[in-house]
Design a protein around this motif. Structure first.
Motif, PDB file in Angstrom:
ATOM      1  N   LYS A  22       0.864  -0.994   0.119  1.00 47.92           N
ATOM      2  CA  LYS A  22       0.042  -0.013  -0.187  1.00 47.92           C
ATOM      3  C   LYS A  22       0.910   1.374  -0.146  1.00 47.92           C
ATOM      4  N   GLY A  23       2.012   1.272   0.919  1.00 46.13           N
ATOM      5  CA  GLY A  23       2.936   2.314   0.770  1.00 46.13           C
ATOM      6  C   GLY A  23       3.692   2.702  -0.599  1.00 46.13           C
ATOM      7  N   LEU A  24       3.947   1.601  -1.188  1.00 42.63           N
ATOM      8  CA  LEU A  24       4.548   1.753  -2.516  1.00 42.63           C
ATOM      9  C   LEU A  24       3.415   2.430  -3.561  1.00 42.63           C
ATOM     10  N   GLU A  25       2.275   1.972  -3.316  1.00 45.24           N
ATOM     11  CA  GLU A  25       1.322   2.428  -4.304  1.00 45.24           C
ATOM     12  C   GLU A  25       1.032   3.736  -4.078  1.00 45.24           C
ATOM     13  N   ASP A  26       0.887   4.273  -2.841  1.00 43.44           N
ATOM     14  CA  ASP A  26       0.883   5.741  -2.610  1.00 43.44           C
ATOM     15  C   ASP A  26       1.945   6.471  -3.016  1.00 43.44           C
ATOM     16  N   LEU A  27       3.280   5.905  -3.148  1.00 43.27           N
ATOM     17  CA  LEU A  27       4.494   6.985  -3.527  1.00 43.27           C
ATOM     18  C   LEU A  27       4.295   6.877  -5.106  1.00 43.27           C
ATOM     19  N   GLY A  28       3.503   5.809  -5.817  1.00 46.14           N
ATOM     20  CA  GLY A  28       3.381   5.943  -7.189  1.00 46.14           C
ATOM     21  C   GLY A  28       4.630   5.141  -7.670  1.00 46.14           C
ATOM     22  N   PHE A  29       5.040   4.220  -6.908  1.00 48.22           N
ATOM     23  CA  PHE A  29       6.001   3.352  -7.672  1.00 48.22           C
ATOM     24  C   PHE A  29       5.406   2.021  -8.133  1.00 48.22           C
ATOM     25  N   LEU A  30       4.252   1.654  -7.595  1.00 40.33           N
ATOM     26  CA  LEU A  30       3.793   0.465  -7.855  1.00 40.33           C
ATOM     27  C   LEU A  30       2.259   0.478  -8.122  1.00 40.33           C
ATOM     28  N   GLU A  31       1.648  -0.362  -8.993  1.00 42.79           N
ATOM     29  CA  GLU A  31       0.353  -0.424  -9.608  1.00 42.79           C
ATOM     30  C   GLU A  31       0.041  -2.001  -9.325  1.00 42.79           C
ATOM     31  N   VAL A  32      -1.022  -2.334  -8.419  1.00 41.08           N
ATOM     32  CA  VAL A  32      -1.401  -3.697  -8.067  1.00 41.08           C
ATOM     33  C   VAL A  32      -2.864  -4.115  -8.638  1.00 41.08           C
ATOM     34  N   GLU A  33      -3.006  -5.327  -9.295  1.00 40.55           N
ATOM     35  CA  GLU A  33      -4.075  -5.579  -9.680  1.00 40.55           C
ATOM     36  C   GLU A  33      -4.820  -6.879  -8.831  1.00 40.55           C
ATOM     37  N   ARG A  34      -5.432  -6.856  -7.910  1.00 35.34           N
ATOM     38  CA  ARG A  34      -5.856  -7.794  -7.045  1.00 35.34           C
ATOM     39  C   ARG A  34      -7.102  -8.383  -7.697  1.00 35.34           C
ATOM     40  N   ARG A  35      -7.026  -9.657  -7.855  1.00 34.72           N
ATOM     41  CA  ARG A  35      -7.841 -10.756  -8.367  1.00 34.72           C
ATOM     42  C   ARG A  35      -8.628 -11.652  -7.623  1.00 34.72           C
ATOM     43  N   LYS A  36      -9.693 -12.184  -7.826  1.00 34.28           N
ATOM     44  CA  LYS A  36     -10.623 -13.037  -7.197  1.00 34.28           C
ATOM     45  C   LYS A  36     -10.612 -14.350  -8.136  1.00 34.28           C
ATOM     46  N   ASP A  37     -10.880 -15.625  -7.691  1.00 33.02           N
ATOM     47  CA  ASP A  37     -10.698 -16.977  -8.449  1.00 33.02           C
ATOM     48  C   ASP A  37     -12.150 -16.773  -9.184  1.00 33.02           C
ATOM     49  N   PRO A  38     -12.256 -16.662 -10.360  1.00 35.85           N
ATOM     50  CA  PRO A  38     -13.676 -16.793 -11.194  1.00 35.85           C
ATOM     51  C   PRO A  38     -14.478 -17.913 -10.763  1.00 35.85           C
ATOM     52  N   ASP A  39     -14.044 -19.061 -10.373  1.00 31.68           N
ATOM     53  CA  ASP A  39     -14.607 -20.072  -9.897  1.00 31.68           C
ATOM     54  C   ASP A  39     -15.120 -20.141  -8.355  1.00 31.68           C
ATOM     55  N   ASN A  40     -14.486 -19.345  -7.562  1.00 26.26           N
ATOM     56  CA  ASN A  40     -14.714 -19.243  -6.315  1.00 26.26           C
ATOM     57  C   ASN A  40     -14.576 -17.818  -5.879  1.00 26.26           C
ATOM     58  N   PRO A  41     -15.557 -16.804  -6.069  1.00 27.98           N
ATOM     59  CA  PRO A  41     -15.279 -15.222  -5.869  1.00 27.98           C
ATOM     60  C   PRO A  41     -14.922 -15.135  -4.303  1.00 27.98           C
ATOM     61  N   LYS A  42     -14.940 -16.248  -3.259  1.00 26.67           N
ATOM     62  CA  LYS A  42     -14.735 -15.690  -1.990  1.00 26.67           C
ATOM     63  C   LYS A  42     -13.116 -16.069  -1.748  1.00 26.67           C
ATOM     64  N   ARG A  43     -12.555 -16.611  -2.925  1.00 21.02           N
ATOM     65  CA  ARG A  43     -11.122 -16.859  -2.930  1.00 21.02           C
ATOM     66  C   ARG A  43     -10.045 -15.925  -3.548  1.00 21.02           C
ATOM     67  N   ASN A  44      -8.883 -15.550  -3.097  1.00 24.21           N
ATOM     68  CA  ASN A  44      -8.258 -14.651  -3.867  1.00 24.21           C
ATOM     69  C   ASN A  44      -7.253 -15.442  -4.613  1.00 24.21           C
ATOM     70  N   ILE A  45      -6.710 -14.917  -5.707  1.00 22.58           N
ATOM     71  CA  ILE A  45      -5.528 -15.561  -6.506  1.00 22.58           C
ATOM     72  C   ILE A  45      -4.556 -14.598  -6.563  1.00 22.58           C
ATOM     73  N   PRO A  46      -3.286 -15.084  -6.828  1.00 24.50           N
ATOM     74  CA  PRO A  46      -2.023 -14.118  -6.819  1.00 24.50           C
ATOM     75  C   PRO A  46      -2.363 -12.818  -7.652  1.00 24.50           C
ATOM     76  N   SER A  47      -1.937 -11.591  -7.124  1.00 27.16           N
ATOM     77  CA  SER A  47      -2.217 -10.458  -7.637  1.00 27.16           C
ATOM     78  C   SER A  47      -1.086 -10.146  -8.738  1.00 27.16           C
ATOM     79  N   LEU A  48      -1.421  -9.202  -9.733  1.00 27.99           N
ATOM     80  CA  LEU A  48      -0.559  -8.825 -10.834  1.00 27.99           C
ATOM     81  C   LEU A  48       0.210  -7.461 -10.339  1.00 27.99           C
ATOM     82  N   TYR A  49       1.492  -7.391 -10.176  1.00 18.61           N
ATOM     83  CA  TYR A  49       2.216  -6.184  -9.779  1.00 18.61           C
ATOM     84  C   TYR A  49       2.833  -5.418 -11.234  1.00 18.61           C
ATOM     85  N   ARG A  50       2.580  -4.137 -11.296  1.00 22.60           N
ATOM     86  CA  ARG A  50       3.389  -3.524 -12.318  1.00 22.60           C
ATOM     87  C   ARG A  50       4.273  -2.426 -11.706  1.00 22.60           C
TER      88      ARG A  50
END
Length: 310
Positions: free
Chosen positions: A67-95
């Motif tokens: 969250k701190g790196l996102e606020d500084l503008g150094f990081l962009e995170v795509e947080r994702r849910k499992d399409p088959d199970n919306p209650k479950r998270n899958i690995p995020s994509l970092y840019r």
């Protein structure tokens, strides 16, 4: 692995955030600066637990640093849910956004260099215009006489009596003094100077030699009064004292007499004894003040070392 220099040198950024940034940079593609998309069991996919292991912290610490790196503008995170199970998270994509910062900085540096080049070009143009203006203002007068005519006029100018020359010579008539005569006059002057310097060195050498011989007389007087020769070290020191005393202009006979007085009293410092002695010093011919007429480097009378040693 690329790592942003500004972030690494910024002391206000917590070390944990920098460690997470470095860990993400090791997973991200060098060109796209994005982390790969894949299953959780892929070692090249940066899951939250894998990132926690990389920096040696807990998953909650990873979340705060992200969250701190996102606020500084150094990081962009795509947080994702499992399409088959919306209650479950899958690995995020970092840019990583550092390449955009690099591009901005590179553009700023390029603009600065362009402005500096333009300023230097303008300064050179202004300097050249000023030099051309000065040349136009004085060019007519400077170009009136050609180098050839100026040189001929200089050589043809007659040199009058009293013509100053570095060698101290002068012309003796109204005729032109040739360059060869001038060189001959310089050579003669240098010859006289060398002869005078050689004579001065000879006089100083004779004075030093005479001083050494006179010092031996003083040493012999002391040893004769003592009845035995001095030890080498003591003799050398006593002889040097005799040289120093004689250099002040005191007669050899007077200094030898003072040296003969010392053994009976157990004295060994000739300079102290001669300085304190009340025995009158025989007067010498010549003025006491002023410079010696034969040796201009020394004061006259007993202060002239060559005269005192003669």
């Amino acid at each position: 692995m690329k790592f942003d220099r500004g972030l690494s040198r910024d002391g206000s950024v917590p070390p944990t955030w920098k460690a997470l940034y470095a860990a993400l940079a090791s997973f991200a593609d060098q060109d796209s600066r994005e982390t790969p998309d894949g299953p959780e069991d892929d070692d090249d996919v940066p899951t939250r637990s894998r990132l926690a292991e990389c920096i040696g912290k807990s998953v909650d610490t990873v979340d705060r640093a992200t969250k701190g790196l996102e606020d500084l503008g150094f990081l962009e995170v795509e947080r994702r849910k499992d399409p088959d199970n919306p209650k479950r998270n899958i690995p995020s994509l970092y840019r990583l956004l550092d390449h955009e910062i690099w591009d901005e900085r590179a553009a700023a540096r390029a603009a600065k260099r362009k402005a500096e080049r333009q300023a230097k070009a303008e300064a050179r143009a202004a300097k050249k215009a000023a030099e051309e203006a000065d040349a136009d203002a004085g060019g007519g007068r400077m170009g009136a006489a050609t180098p050839g005519r100026t040189h001929a006029a200089t050589l043809a100018a007659p040199m009058r009596p009293g013509w100053p020359h570095p060698c101290g010579g002068s012309s003796s008539s109204l005729e032109v003094l040739s360059l060869q005569n001038a060189r001959d006059a310089c050579d003669e002057s240098e010859k006289r100077e060398r002869e005078a310097a050689s004579q001065q060195q000879d006089q100083e050498h004779r004075a030093r030699s005479g001083g050494q011989e006179a010092a031996d007389v003083v040493v012999a007087a002391y040893e004769s009064a003592a009845g035995l020769p001095m030890v080498n070290g003591v003799r050398a020191r006593f002889r040097q004292q005799a040289v120093e005393v004689l250099a002040t202009g005191r007669p050899v006979e007077w200094v030898a007499a003072r040296a003969a007085e010392m053994p009976a009293k157990g004295w060994v410092d000739l300079i102290v004894h001669c300085t304190r002695s009340k025995k009158p010093i025989p007067s010498q011919a010549g003025p006491v003040d002023g410079m010696c007429p034969e040796h201009p480097r020394y004061r006259a009378g007993r202060y002239c070392v060559p005269c005192a040693m003669a």
